[in-house]
Write an enzyme that holds these catalytic residues in place. Structure first.
Site, PDB file in Angstrom:
ATOM      1  N   HIS A  27      55.068  -9.994 -28.476  1.00 43.03           N
ATOM      2  CA  HIS A  27      54.389 -10.483 -27.270  1.00 43.03           C
ATOM      3  C   HIS A  27      55.287 -10.355 -26.039  1.00 43.03           C
ATOM      4  O   HIS A  27      55.030 -11.000 -25.028  1.00 43.03           O
ATOM      5  CB  HIS A  27      54.009 -11.958 -27.441  1.00 43.03           C
ATOM      6  CG  HIS A  27      53.202 -12.251 -28.655  1.00 43.03           C
ATOM      7  ND1 HIS A  27      51.997 -11.642 -28.903  1.00 43.03           N
ATOM      8  CD2 HIS A  27      53.413 -13.094 -29.707  1.00 43.03           C
ATOM      9  CE1 HIS A  27      51.498 -12.092 -30.048  1.00 43.03           C
ATOM     10  NE2 HIS A  27      52.342 -12.966 -30.562  1.00 43.03           N
ATOM     11  N   HIS A  77      47.043 -11.504 -31.521  1.00 45.98           N
ATOM     12  CA  HIS A  77      47.491 -10.787 -32.717  1.00 45.98           C
ATOM     13  C   HIS A  77      46.389  -9.878 -33.226  1.00 45.98           C
ATOM     14  O   HIS A  77      46.425  -9.430 -34.364  1.00 45.98           O
ATOM     15  CB  HIS A  77      47.874 -11.763 -33.823  1.00 45.98           C
ATOM     16  CG  HIS A  77      48.714 -12.891 -33.364  1.00 45.98           C
ATOM     17  ND1 HIS A  77      48.180 -14.083 -32.928  1.00 45.98           N
ATOM     18  CD2 HIS A  77      50.052 -12.993 -33.231  1.00 45.98           C
ATOM     19  CE1 HIS A  77      49.166 -14.882 -32.557  1.00 45.98           C
ATOM     20  NE2 HIS A  77      50.313 -14.246 -32.721  1.00 45.98           N
TER      21      HIS A  77
END
Lengths: 326, 326
Positions: free
Chosen positions: B54, B214
């Protein structure tokens, strides 16, 4: 093609509208991005520009310590002379204007024409041609201009902010270019909205070594390899052209579609390579700064620093794309 | 799969090595990223963490005005309690430590376990759950935590820097979360290095509305539409949950593979939507901040500001991923 746009035709203007909305420090008029604060009397003005699709370059580097105006063309297409003329006349604070031009034939011609037509403004130019990958290319006679453009804009911009005269600012811009080298590698093609399909075909098992920022061919194709091996290819090419010595400013730049995590993996390898040559990374940037739309891949740009360049690199900057110290 | 890595197994550590090499302000030890300057006596310490992939979240937000330490897990996998314990004990300056936790079951469990085991440190926690897309999800009971995490880290970080006690810093973190909402849209899947193929299949003509960071499923699939239409879907979802009123901090965040130019196109539409509701964008961020590897797409996060939050947002920050005013 999947793009987050309204239409291929409106993409550049829509993006500029977004920049204007996001950054009150900028003013967008007739396809030129200015500092909202206007020209500062006695300061050399810095104008750059080029095709869109390389964001944050150039419009994202308009602001204190870097550019006074940027002229975005259509995607991967030079700005027209009228844009450059408007920008040049608007940012002149009486001390003249420096044109920072990446070495692509269209950019060179249009900036030259604009400079000639700005009769009431003293204009100097610097040509950025840092890419060691190829001599002559699809849109270029000689070397292409890529990542060093950011270094030139930052360092010459800092000197202009200090009140240096045009001759000195232009000289510094040329010196930064001479001290800088770049090399890029593509994992995938980019796709322009107008074309709607990848600019070039690259098999899943191959990379393009020495890619240009518009997808121009590089030196060769090679099998997909580890970050370490790819970084070595890039660094060997740079080191072979300008030996890595002393203090270095190093940028590992993403081409637009490569995650930051992977750029850090590449930076670790670049940094280790430089250590191995006995040189030092004293300043660095890791991120997407000079992009090619959605292309996956990276480029490395190095600049040999001295005390003056280091000081000017560290000087305050406040732009959407680069900001520190103020 | 084309990735700029040495191996799937080494990617996280290689990226951390790159961060350490690029940022002398950071220190990396045993999979924890710290401020090199160490804890400051009397200041509340801020620790966050979560799966890697991320970036710049979270390690890129370690530094003055934000986090004291970040605990990166494997890609899309929670950090283990030992990492969190080490980080918590190391950053405690005697005023306690705030854990900033995105609402994913693994993160929640591991941060809770670590907090219990840090017997000598006063620990408070805030759970970030800003994503309005779905109630319960693949890895989450309740709402997922996404973009608001950056806002919490920045605003609570500024308050901690001012010397506020743990109770106040934790209260502010919770307030920022309550005032914030997010919604994300994917144009493409991401591909994890370990899997080597896209996490989900998304036809060329479709987008995933309400995507998780995700690649978790969102609300529904829809035909690929214009940036305006996609922005409206995101903003309708946010506005339906927390009406857009007053002064807003607005982030248009790229998922990792979307060019900055397209994010500005989306920002223009988001900004126009907010204007149409009579609210005001008074602060904004446009870029890749909370990413999902190479996913193409974007998310919008809004936070209702007041004078205090605006002041803390504007306060100096100096991290690799966010830097201004110092």
């Amino acid at each position: 093609m999947k793009k987050l746009i309204n239409s291929a035709e409106s993409a550049v203007d829509d993006a500029l509208a977004g920049m204007a909305a996001a950054h009150p420090s900028l003013r967008v008029r007739d396809r030129v991005v200015y500092r909202a604060s206007g020209p500062r009397a006695g300061k050399v003005g810095l104008v750059s520009g080029g095709g869109s699709g390389h964001e944050p370059l150039h419009a994202g580097f308009v602001g204190y310590g870097m550019l006074d105006a940027a002229c975005p063309g259509e995607i991967f297409t030079s700005p027209v002379p009228d844009q450059i003329i408007n920008a040049t006349e608007a940012v002149d604070g009486g001390a003249g204007v420096l044109h920072i031009v990446k070495n692509y034939t269209g950019d060179v011609l249009n900036f030259e024409m604009a400079a000639e037509l700005c009769e009431d403004v003293q204009v100097a130019g610097v040509l950025v041609n840092d890419d060691v990958a190829v001599q002559d290319s699809l849109y270029t006679a000689g070397r292409r201009g890529t990542g060093a453009t950011l270094f030139v804009e930052k360092i010459a911009g800092a000197l202009a902010e200090e009140g240096a005269p045009l001759r000195e600012v232009a000289g510094m811009a040329a010196e930064v270019n001479e001290r800088s080298r770049s090399f890029g590698i593509a994992l995938t093609s980019c796709t322009t909205p107008a074309a709607g399909k990848p600019t070039f075909d690259l098999p899943d098992t191959q990379v393009e070594l020495g890619i240009g920022i518009h997808g121009e061919p590089g030196r060769s194709r090679a099998p997909l390899a580890s970050a370490r091996e790819l970084a070595e290819v890039a660094m060997d090419a740079i080191h072979g052209d300008l030996p890595l010595e002393g203090d270095l400013l190093v940028m590992v730049n993403g081409m637009g579609g490569t995650p930051l995590m992977e750029l850090y993996v590449a930076f670790a390898e670049v940094s280790a390579f430089i250590d191995g040559k006995g040189a030092r990374v004293t300043r660095s940037l890791v991120g997407n700064y000079v992009t090619s739309l959605d292309m996956q891949g990276f480029s490395v740009t190095i600049c040999r620093l001295d005390d003056t360049l280091t000081r000017l690199w560290d000087a305050p900057v406040e732009t959407p794309g680069l900001r520190w110290g103020r």
